[in-house]
Design an enzyme around this catalytic site. Structure first.
Site, PDB file in Angstrom:
ATOM      1  N   ASP A 170      -3.180 -18.191   0.715  1.00 13.16           N
ATOM      2  CA  ASP A 170      -4.336 -18.821   0.054  1.00 13.16           C
ATOM      3  C   ASP A 170      -4.913 -19.916   0.941  1.00 13.16           C
ATOM      4  O   ASP A 170      -6.131 -20.050   1.100  1.00 13.16           O
ATOM      5  CB  ASP A 170      -3.966 -19.337  -1.345  1.00 13.16           C
ATOM      6  CG  ASP A 170      -2.617 -20.034  -1.401  1.00 13.16           C
ATOM      7  OD1 ASP A 170      -1.850 -19.952  -0.419  1.00 13.16           O
ATOM      8  OD2 ASP A 170      -2.317 -20.666  -2.428  1.00 13.16           O
TER       9      ASP A 170
ATOM     10  N   LYS B 156       3.271 -15.558   1.563  1.00 14.14           N
ATOM     11  CA  LYS B 156       3.168 -16.244   0.269  1.00 14.14           C
ATOM     12  C   LYS B 156       4.599 -16.569  -0.159  1.00 14.14           C
ATOM     13  O   LYS B 156       5.062 -16.212  -1.253  1.00 14.14           O
ATOM     14  CB  LYS B 156       2.442 -15.321  -0.731  1.00 14.14           C
ATOM     15  CG  LYS B 156       2.093 -15.961  -2.046  1.00 14.14           C
ATOM     16  CD  LYS B 156       0.985 -16.989  -1.956  1.00 14.14           C
ATOM     17  CE  LYS B 156       0.763 -17.649  -3.313  1.00 14.14           C
ATOM     18  NZ  LYS B 156      -0.041 -18.878  -3.230  1.00 14.14           N
TER      19      LYS B 156
ATOM     20  N   ASP C  75     -11.167  -8.882   7.064  1.00 10.58           N
ATOM     21  CA  ASP C  75     -12.572  -8.715   6.670  1.00 10.58           C
ATOM     22  C   ASP C  75     -13.264 -10.070   6.560  1.00 10.58           C
ATOM     23  O   ASP C  75     -14.432 -10.218   6.936  1.00 10.58           O
ATOM     24  CB  ASP C  75     -12.678  -7.973   5.336  1.00 10.58           C
ATOM     25  CG  ASP C  75     -12.810  -6.475   5.540  1.00 10.58           C
ATOM     26  OD1 ASP C  75     -12.474  -6.013   6.653  1.00 10.58           O
ATOM     27  OD2 ASP C  75     -13.245  -5.771   4.612  1.00 10.58           O
TER      28      ASP C  75
ATOM     29  N   TYR D 297       0.814  -1.218   0.000  1.00 15.12           N
ATOM     30  CA  TYR D 297       0.000   0.000   0.000  1.00 15.12           C
ATOM     31  C   TYR D 297       0.847   1.267   0.000  1.00 15.12           C
ATOM     32  O   TYR D 297       0.373   2.350  -0.309  1.00 15.12           O
ATOM     33  CB  TYR D 297      -0.964   0.022   1.198  1.00 15.12           C
ATOM     34  CG  TYR D 297      -2.085  -1.001   1.080  1.00 15.12           C
ATOM     35  CD1 TYR D 297      -2.216  -1.806  -0.039  1.00 15.12           C
ATOM     36  CD2 TYR D 297      -3.011  -1.169   2.096  1.00 15.12           C
ATOM     37  CE1 TYR D 297      -3.222  -2.744  -0.152  1.00 15.12           C
ATOM     38  CE2 TYR D 297      -4.032  -2.105   1.999  1.00 15.12           C
ATOM     39  CZ  TYR D 297      -4.126  -2.896   0.866  1.00 15.12           C
ATOM     40  OH  TYR D 297      -5.123  -3.824   0.757  1.00 15.12           O
TER      41      TYR D 297
ATOM     42  N   ASP E 272      -5.542  -7.050   5.276  1.00 15.53           N
ATOM     43  CA  ASP E 272      -6.751  -6.327   4.887  1.00 15.53           C
ATOM     44  C   ASP E 272      -7.835  -7.328   4.489  1.00 15.53           C
ATOM     45  O   ASP E 272      -8.989  -7.269   4.941  1.00 15.53           O
ATOM     46  CB  ASP E 272      -6.396  -5.414   3.688  1.00 15.53           C
ATOM     47  CG  ASP E 272      -7.488  -4.408   3.386  1.00 15.53           C
ATOM     48  OD1 ASP E 272      -8.514  -4.418   4.077  1.00 15.53           O
ATOM     49  OD2 ASP E 272      -7.309  -3.630   2.434  1.00 15.53           O
TER      50      ASP E 272
END
Ligand code: NAD
Length: 359
Positions: free
Chosen positions: A222, A190, A250, A140, A246
């Site tokens: 994943d 990852k 959620d 980000y 993020d």
């Protein structure tokens, strides 16, 4: 003596923060733990009264405080303002000013509310996990970023970048949190594809060697997403970077099915933090006395646990919330048949009452 800055903000923010102040004062008389409370402006009301969504005075007060307790910001009244005056800029601004690099998002599903989840009751009932997301680095903020034309085609790009000290800092926050809970930390990356994740895993492993009392595991993002939906109760604390956090936070939040119940904390290096419900200012119910104060009460509990070093008070508040749910009291957002529908004041009063019954 601890200093708390309360920032009610807009919409239901003022209603739920009023109740949180009552809770803090009940804690004071029950536990003899005195806090000095100051009040400041943020969001739309700050634009109206001080010309900025984050007045300098608010920043100064926040920097002097041990903890900031925030309601919510925003509303249709301010939606048309220039971007720099939008209430949400106040939130981003205060996070940056306080250096809040660690975002803690618990996903707790009180067994009494298991029917609110879209998942099967046995999968989520009693869920209590904590996701820690790195908040000030990663893709980000990484440079270079942008858009350019290459060989006649538009190309968009961002950079996922972490320095080893940024990784060590957030992973250590994960260990510290896990130590206060179930003693297990899962670091999510990852590393099978991304170089930056390879570094993440190396650093997490090295930090793990310095925290042998907490059990460390690693998981690819994943798989973590899949496991969160398949068997979320296997986790205690998860720690991960900005982008993965993020998305996963959620996903975990939705396991619980009720936005009015979800607290959050954002911490900086000195242990000071900002505590706020995950929900917004709910303009549709603002001023009607229907807002659920429990996400704010649970955020207040996190404040006692993480910034004020009083885990015993946090435990007592959480137990009082659970006791009130056992009594069948529900605000509209968590209401189900057979329960008693109550408003903000009645729900808040019942929790404070339940807290007073504990000793
Ligand atoms: P919202 O979370 O405010 O509301 C979504 C829905 O959930 C609404 O139907 C609302 O009534 C309900 N709800 C939310 N909190 C509740 C509570 N405590 N009790 C009962 N019901 C509750 O999200 P939104 O409608 O997308 O946004 C409204 C405003 O809030 C916007 O201006 C948005 O930018 C702002 N916002 C602020 C924050 C924050 O301050 N951290 C977060 C999200 C949205």
């Amino acid at each position: 003596m601890s200093k708390i800055l309360v920032l009610p903000g807009d919409g239901i923010g003022t209603e739920i923060i009023d109740e949180a102040i009552k809770l803090i004062s009940a804690v004071e008389s029950l536990f003899g733990f005195h806090c000095e409370i100051e009040q400041g402006l943020i969001g739309g009301i700050a634009v109206d009264q001080a010309g900025s969504p984050l007045p300098e005075q608010t920043v100064a007060l926040a920097k002097q405080a041990d903890a900031v307790l925030l309601g919510a910001v925003g509303g249709p009244k301010w939606d048309q303002l220039d971007r720099h005056l939008r209430p949400e800029r106040g939130l981003l601004g205060i996070r940056a000013e306080l250096g809040l690099f660690a975002n803690l998002r618990p996903a707790i599903l009180f067994p009494q509310l298991a029917a609110a989840s879209t998942l099967k009751e046995e999968v989520v009932s009693g869920l209590d996990i904590l996701i820690i997301r790195e908040l000030t680095g990663g893709i980000y903020f990484g440079e270079p970023r942008g858009e350019k034309v290459v060989d006649g085609k538009r190309v968009g790009f961002n950079t996922m970048i972490y320095q080893e000290d940024e990784i060590a800092r957030i992973v250590q926050a994960g260990f510290d949190a896990a130590r206060k809970r179930g003693g297990r930390l899962c670091s999510v990356d990852k590393a099978n594809v991304l170089d930056v994740s390879g570094l993440w895993r190396d650093v997490a492993t090295a930090v793990g060697e310095k925290n042998p009392d907490v059990e460390l595991s690693h998981m690819y993002v994943d798989n973590a997403a899949m496991q969160l939906v398949r068997a979320p109760k296997q986790f205690d604390v998860m720690v991960t970077g900005n982008l993965f956090g993020d998305i996963l936070s959620d996903c975990a939040a939705m396991l619980t099915g009720s936005i009015g119940m979800l607290p959050s904390a954002s911490l900086n290096e000195s242990g000071a933090g900002m505590y706020e419900p995950v929900h917004g200012s709910a303009p549709d119910i603002a001023g009607t006395g229907q807002a659920n104060p429990l996400a704010t009460f649970l955020s207040t509990a996190m404040m006692y646990r993480h910034s004020l070093e009083r885990a015993d008070i946090a435990d007592a508040i959480e137990a009082a919330v659970s006791a009130v749910l056992d009594q069948g009291l529900r605000t509209g957002d968590i209401f189900s048949d057979g329960c008693k529908k109550v408003g903000t004041l009645e729900m808040s009063g019942a929790v404070i009452n339940a807290l007073q019954q504990t000793d």
